[in-house]
Write a protein that holds these residues in place. Structure first.
Motif, PDB file in Angstrom:
ATOM      1  N   VAL A  44       7.028  66.890  22.234  1.00  0.00           N
ATOM      2  CA  VAL A  44       6.652  68.287  22.459  1.00  0.00           C
ATOM      3  C   VAL A  44       5.132  68.427  22.488  1.00  0.00           C
ATOM      4  O   VAL A  44       4.573  69.150  23.306  1.00  0.00           O
ATOM      5  N   ALA A  45       4.441  67.676  21.619  1.00  0.00           N
ATOM      6  CA  ALA A  45       2.973  67.718  21.618  1.00  0.00           C
ATOM      7  C   ALA A  45       2.449  67.251  22.976  1.00  0.00           C
ATOM      8  O   ALA A  45       1.511  67.824  23.528  1.00  0.00           O
ATOM      9  N   GLY A  46       3.095  66.238  23.517  1.00  0.00           N
ATOM     10  CA  GLY A  46       2.705  65.735  24.836  1.00  0.00           C
ATOM     11  C   GLY A  46       2.925  66.786  25.912  1.00  0.00           C
ATOM     12  O   GLY A  46       2.106  66.948  26.812  1.00  0.00           O
ATOM     13  N   LEU A  47       4.015  67.516  25.804  1.00  0.00           N
ATOM     14  CA  LEU A  47       4.302  68.578  26.780  1.00  0.00           C
ATOM     15  C   LEU A  47       3.287  69.702  26.674  1.00  0.00           C
ATOM     16  O   LEU A  47       2.862  70.281  27.661  1.00  0.00           O
ATOM     17  N   ARG A  48       2.888  70.003  25.436  1.00  0.00           N
ATOM     18  CA  ARG A  48       1.992  71.136  25.220  1.00  0.00           C
ATOM     19  C   ARG A  48       0.601  70.894  25.804  1.00  0.00           C
ATOM     20  O   ARG A  48      -0.146  71.844  26.041  1.00  0.00           O
ATOM     21  N   ARG A  49       0.277  69.599  26.023  1.00  0.00           N
ATOM     22  CA  ARG A  49      -1.066  69.287  26.514  1.00  0.00           C
ATOM     23  C   ARG A  49      -1.353  70.018  27.828  1.00  0.00           C
ATOM     24  O   ARG A  49      -2.474  70.423  28.097  1.00  0.00           O
ATOM     25  N   ARG A  50      -0.325  70.235  28.656  1.00  0.00           N
ATOM     26  CA  ARG A  50      -0.565  70.882  29.948  1.00  0.00           C
ATOM     27  C   ARG A  50      -0.921  72.360  29.799  1.00  0.00           C
ATOM     28  O   ARG A  50      -1.285  73.006  30.765  1.00  0.00           O
ATOM     29  N   LEU A  51      -0.793  72.898  28.593  1.00  0.00           N
ATOM     30  CA  LEU A  51      -1.190  74.295  28.387  1.00  0.00           C
ATOM     31  C   LEU A  51      -2.705  74.446  28.339  1.00  0.00           C
ATOM     32  O   LEU A  51      -3.224  75.533  28.546  1.00  0.00           O
ATOM     33  N   TYR A  52      -3.410  73.365  28.016  1.00  0.00           N
ATOM     34  CA  TYR A  52      -4.872  73.510  27.928  1.00  0.00           C
ATOM     35  C   TYR A  52      -5.634  72.470  28.737  1.00  0.00           C
ATOM     36  O   TYR A  52      -6.827  72.585  28.917  1.00  0.00           O
ATOM     37  N   ARG A  53      -4.952  71.441  29.229  1.00  0.00           N
ATOM     38  CA  ARG A  53      -5.644  70.379  29.941  1.00  0.00           C
ATOM     39  C   ARG A  53      -5.244  70.443  31.406  1.00  0.00           C
ATOM     40  O   ARG A  53      -4.076  70.295  31.729  1.00  0.00           O
ATOM     41  N   SER A  54      -6.238  70.685  32.291  1.00  0.00           N
ATOM     42  CA  SER A  54      -5.894  70.715  33.709  1.00  0.00           C
ATOM     43  C   SER A  54      -5.816  69.290  34.244  1.00  0.00           C
ATOM     44  O   SER A  54      -6.451  68.387  33.714  1.00  0.00           O
ATOM     45  N   GLU A  61       0.626  59.634  41.954  1.00  0.00           N
ATOM     46  CA  GLU A  61       0.469  59.777  40.499  1.00  0.00           C
ATOM     47  C   GLU A  61       1.061  61.105  40.044  1.00  0.00           C
ATOM     48  O   GLU A  61       1.087  62.071  40.794  1.00  0.00           O
ATOM     49  N   ARG A  62       1.472  61.139  38.765  1.00  0.00           N
ATOM     50  CA  ARG A  62       1.944  62.403  38.216  1.00  0.00           C
ATOM     51  C   ARG A  62       0.790  63.125  37.543  1.00  0.00           C
ATOM     52  O   ARG A  62       0.043  62.515  36.781  1.00  0.00           O
ATOM     53  N   PRO A  63       0.659  64.431  37.781  1.00  0.00           N
ATOM     54  CA  PRO A  63      -0.511  65.144  37.237  1.00  0.00           C
ATOM     55  C   PRO A  63      -0.558  65.189  35.715  1.00  0.00           C
ATOM     56  O   PRO A  63      -1.641  65.248  35.134  1.00  0.00           O
ATOM     57  N   PHE A  64       0.600  65.162  35.060  1.00  0.00           N
ATOM     58  CA  PHE A  64       0.613  65.248  33.594  1.00  0.00           C
ATOM     59  C   PHE A  64       1.311  64.049  32.969  1.00  0.00           C
ATOM     60  O   PHE A  64       1.753  64.110  31.818  1.00  0.00           O
ATOM     61  N   GLY A  65       1.439  62.963  33.733  1.00  0.00           N
ATOM     62  CA  GLY A  65       2.116  61.785  33.218  1.00  0.00           C
ATOM     63  C   GLY A  65       3.584  62.057  32.980  1.00  0.00           C
ATOM     64  O   GLY A  65       4.192  62.909  33.636  1.00  0.00           O
ATOM     65  N   ASN A  66       4.138  61.344  32.007  1.00  0.00           N
ATOM     66  CA  ASN A  66       5.554  61.521  31.691  1.00  0.00           C
ATOM     67  C   ASN A  66       5.715  61.652  30.181  1.00  0.00           C
ATOM     68  O   ASN A  66       6.231  60.769  29.508  1.00  0.00           O
TER      69      ASN A  66
END
Lengths: 247, 475
Positions: B225-235, B216-221
């Motif tokens: 940009v909003a989707g990319l930013r999610r990894r800034l606060y969601r582990s 699995e991918r840890p942050f999906g695909n």
């Protein structure tokens, strides 16, 4: 061919000699002087003698604001130390050397390159390029891909895309930087004779016109002896201190 | 996506003397051809031809410029060798070595891979990244399709189209207003448009390792940009939430790579490679055993802490690596000079103080005979090994280093100097500190371990000496 770009020599013969030797050891065959050959330093005659010889060959020299001031009667618009140095220089230069300065062009162009002392938008007004806005203004004012200038005594490199997006870069000594034709480039090569970025070593650059590789260099020279001669010669002592601190 | 225009290149076309043989890739940015060099030439080459034109991606031309700028500056086995480039005035192209090997992308079909294989792949890619970082380059687009393996097993990183060389102008600095990278792998700081941190590559490699080991991918695909930013606060979910039997050491490593704040990741790819090569030395924290995703509160707190930190525009890759070296102390427990031991520790203290993220590996060599049976197979050998570890621990105790900054290694080899050099090389060691006693005539003729290490190692070697006269010798 390897082209050496030297600016703001400011009558510093020791610094100029160190740069010429350094450049020749790296196969430089052509020498371009980007203005302010005199003023501030103690050796205007010897510096102009070297320049005259190189320009008599395949070299190029353009006019700087200090060079112009020496050829004019008054330098009232300049700061005090600069004016004192200009007056000191004017008195001792032989007429032939004054004529040499008076005959220098404001700009020179070859192979997509512009050589100018201060900027491309108004070469005779001596305005400085201190950031991306000035750099963009200058790059837009010339059809040439590459602009090489001095005037600001701190080396810098700017690049601009065709639609005007411009970035600044602080070059490091000895790193070869490709300047591809896909964008515009403006290089401030720094000062041979009076660096002001905190590093007293002389600053100049080499450009390989076949591979479009530019390399900035800092070259050590005996600035202590030049500073001593400034003090002995009656030039303002602040000019000696500048050489010692590079500021 | 528009239909690709009919191409004017075909097998047999010659560009600047290079003959196109076979197109092996056709992407949105460039096509890649096998080519034959002018006059034949022994090594197989590829030519990358960027796709230019009205309808094409404007990023293609910048990616080409960047690669032409950076690839020629790189050398070594971990990057394709640069051969030639053609300017944009005529037909732009770049010619480089053809890597005869397989892509890491092909391994994705076999996921999840066995843990040992994930560690081996990870260690080799981390080693390659360290090599690139040591040459002032940050890749910034580490992903399986950009990693190849040579026949020898060495990892090769390809495609430097969005990379950054910290001593050359960044042509992408003002180019795009959106983050530059690939959705699943892009680091949080790249999402924030910071392009000068080598630890971004460690984050991306962490995503690859997570993916390879769990499927699995840890942050999906994410594609926005909003989707990319999610990894800034969601582990991400810890791997052990996905796989019951996921080893704690691997989770410790992978989650450390994926920390939002680069300061909490491995500080260098060499340190990451080191841990992957020595799973039994990984110091486990609370993260190792975690079965559930971190609460949103913990993540949010970290996010704001990180936002408060201003990125340092003057940070250089070289400066960064210098703060976090792996240092080897080569310790000879047979020598009994306490003065020399103390002088070595004093030297190490200075190094560790100047480089606050440095790691120390204490190494000793148990001499085995060149021929004959391996002594460690018997009980005596095992005891010697354990005793070695105990002695190393005791030796290093005065340094007062926390467990996550120090490891102990007992090597077994007939030749101490060669063993130390080999350890230094395979672990990307930046500096070896080794002691040397006196300068007796005998030593001059036989040569010493320290002089052998000095002669053979590729890294900095410090030889510590003491004045023998001051010694209150035990013997």
């Amino acid at each position: 061919m390897i082209v050496a770009l030297l600016s703001d020599v400011h009558a510093n013969f020791e610094a100029l000699s160190a740069c010429l030797e350094h450049a020749r050891a790296r196969a430089a065959e052509r020498f371009i002087f980007l203005g302010d050959h005199v003023g501030y330093g103690p050796d205007p005659e010897r510096v102009l003698e070297v320049l005259t010889n190189l320009v008599g060959g395949n070299g190029i020299a353009v006019l700087g604001n200090h060079d112009l001031a020496v050829t004019q009667r008054s330098s009232a618009s300049m700061q005090e130390a600069a004016r004192a140095a200009i007056d000191w220089t004017r008195k001792r230069l032989p007429a032939a050397q004054i004529d040499f300065l008076a005959g220098l062009p404001l700009t020179a162009e070859e192979g997509g390159r512009l050589y100018v002392h201060a900027n491309a938008w108004a070469p005779d007004r001596w305005e400085y390029i201190t950031g991306v806005f000035d750099a963009r203004r200058s790059m837009r004012a010339t059809p040439n891909r590459w602009t090489f200038c001095g005037h600001v005594h701190t080396p810098a490199l700017y690049h601009m895309t065709d639609d005007g997006r411009t970035s600044a870069f602080v070059p490091q000594s000895g790193v070869r930087i490709p300047l591809p034709v896909t964008r515009r480039w403006l290089a401030v090569v720094g000062s041979v004779g009076q660096p002001r970025d905190g590093n007293p070593a002389a600053s100049y650059a080499l450009f390989d016109d076949e591979s479009a590789l530019l390399t900035f260099f800092r070259v050590p020279y005996d600035y202590a002896s030049v500073a001593r001669r400034i003090r002995e010669s009656g030039l303002p002592t602040g000019l000696a201190m500048r050489l010692e601190t590079g500021a | 996506m528009t239909t690709p225009p009919r191409h004017r290149f075909q097998p047999g076309t010659v560009i600047d003397g290079y003959r196109l043989d076979e197109r092996i890739h056709h992407g949105s940015m460039a096509s890649i051809w096998r080519v034959t060099a002018p006059g034949g030439g022994p090594t197989p080459l590829v030519m990358k031809i960027p796709r230019l034109g009205e309808a094409e991606d404007p990023a293609a031309i910048v990616a080409f410029e960047v690669e032409v700028m950076i690839l020629p500056t790189l050398s070594g086995n971990h990057t394709p060798r640069y051969v030639a480039a053609g300017g944009l005035a005529a037909q732009p192209y770049i010619v480089m070595e053809w890597i005869d090997g397989r892509s890491l992308r092909a391994q994705l079909d076999r996921m999840p891979l066995p843990d040992e294989e994930v560690a081996s792949v990870g260690a080799r890619v981390a080693g390659a990244l360290h090599d690139i970082h040591s040459q002032h380059v940050i890749h910034l687009d580490v992903k399986p399709s950009n990693v190849m393996f040579r026949e020898s097993g060495e990892a090769v990183v390809i495609d430097f189209g969005v990379s950054r060389h910290d001593r050359l102008p960044d042509l992408l600095a003002e180019e795009f207003r959106i983050p530059i990278g690939t959705g699943p792998y892009i680091s949080p700081e790249q999402v924030r448009r910071i392009r000068n941190d080598p630890r971004s590559d460690i984050f991306a490699l962490g995503v690859v390792l997570y993916h390879l080991s769990t499927g699995e991918r840890p942050f999906g695909n994410p594609t926005s940009v909003a989707g990319l930013r999610r990894r800034l606060y969601r582990s991400p979910s810890p791997p052990r939430a996905l796989r019951e039997d996921y080893p704690e050491w691997l989770q410790e490593i992978v989650l450390k790579c994926l920390e939002v704040d680069p300061n909490r990741r491995y500080q260098t790819a060499a340190q990451l490679a080191f841990e992957l090569q020595h799973p039994d030395r990984v110091v486990l924290t609370e993260a190792a055993a975690r079965r559930r995703r971190e609460g949103i509160w913990a993540s949010t707190k970290r996010y704001f802490r990180m936002l408060g930190e201003e990125p340092d525009p003057r940070q250089s890759v070289a400066g960064h690596l210098a703060r976090a070296p792996i240092v080897v102390a080569a310790i000879d427990l047979a020598q009994r000079s306490e003065a020399l031991n103390e002088a070595m520790r004093s030297n190490l203290r200075d190094i560790l103080r100047a480089a606050p993220a440095a790691r120390l590996a204490c190494v000793m060599v148990l001499k085995t005979s060149r021929i004959g049976m391996d002594v460690t197979e018997d009980e005596e050998g095992r005891n010697l090994h354990v005793k070695g570890l105990v002695d190393l621990n005791h030796w290093a105790r005065p340094l007062g280093l926390p467990p996550n900054r120090i490891t102990y290694h007992v090597l077994e080899a007939p030749d101490a100097g060669a063993a130390i050099v080999e350890f230094a090389e395979s672990n990307h060691v930046a500096q070896v500190v080794v002691g040397s006693r006196g300068s007796s005539t005998l030593r001059r003729y036989l040569g010493s371990v320290s002089s052998q290490v000095v002669a053979l190692a590729n890294c900095t070697v410090t030889v510590v000496k003491t004045d023998d006269r001051s010694e209150l010798a035990e013997s």
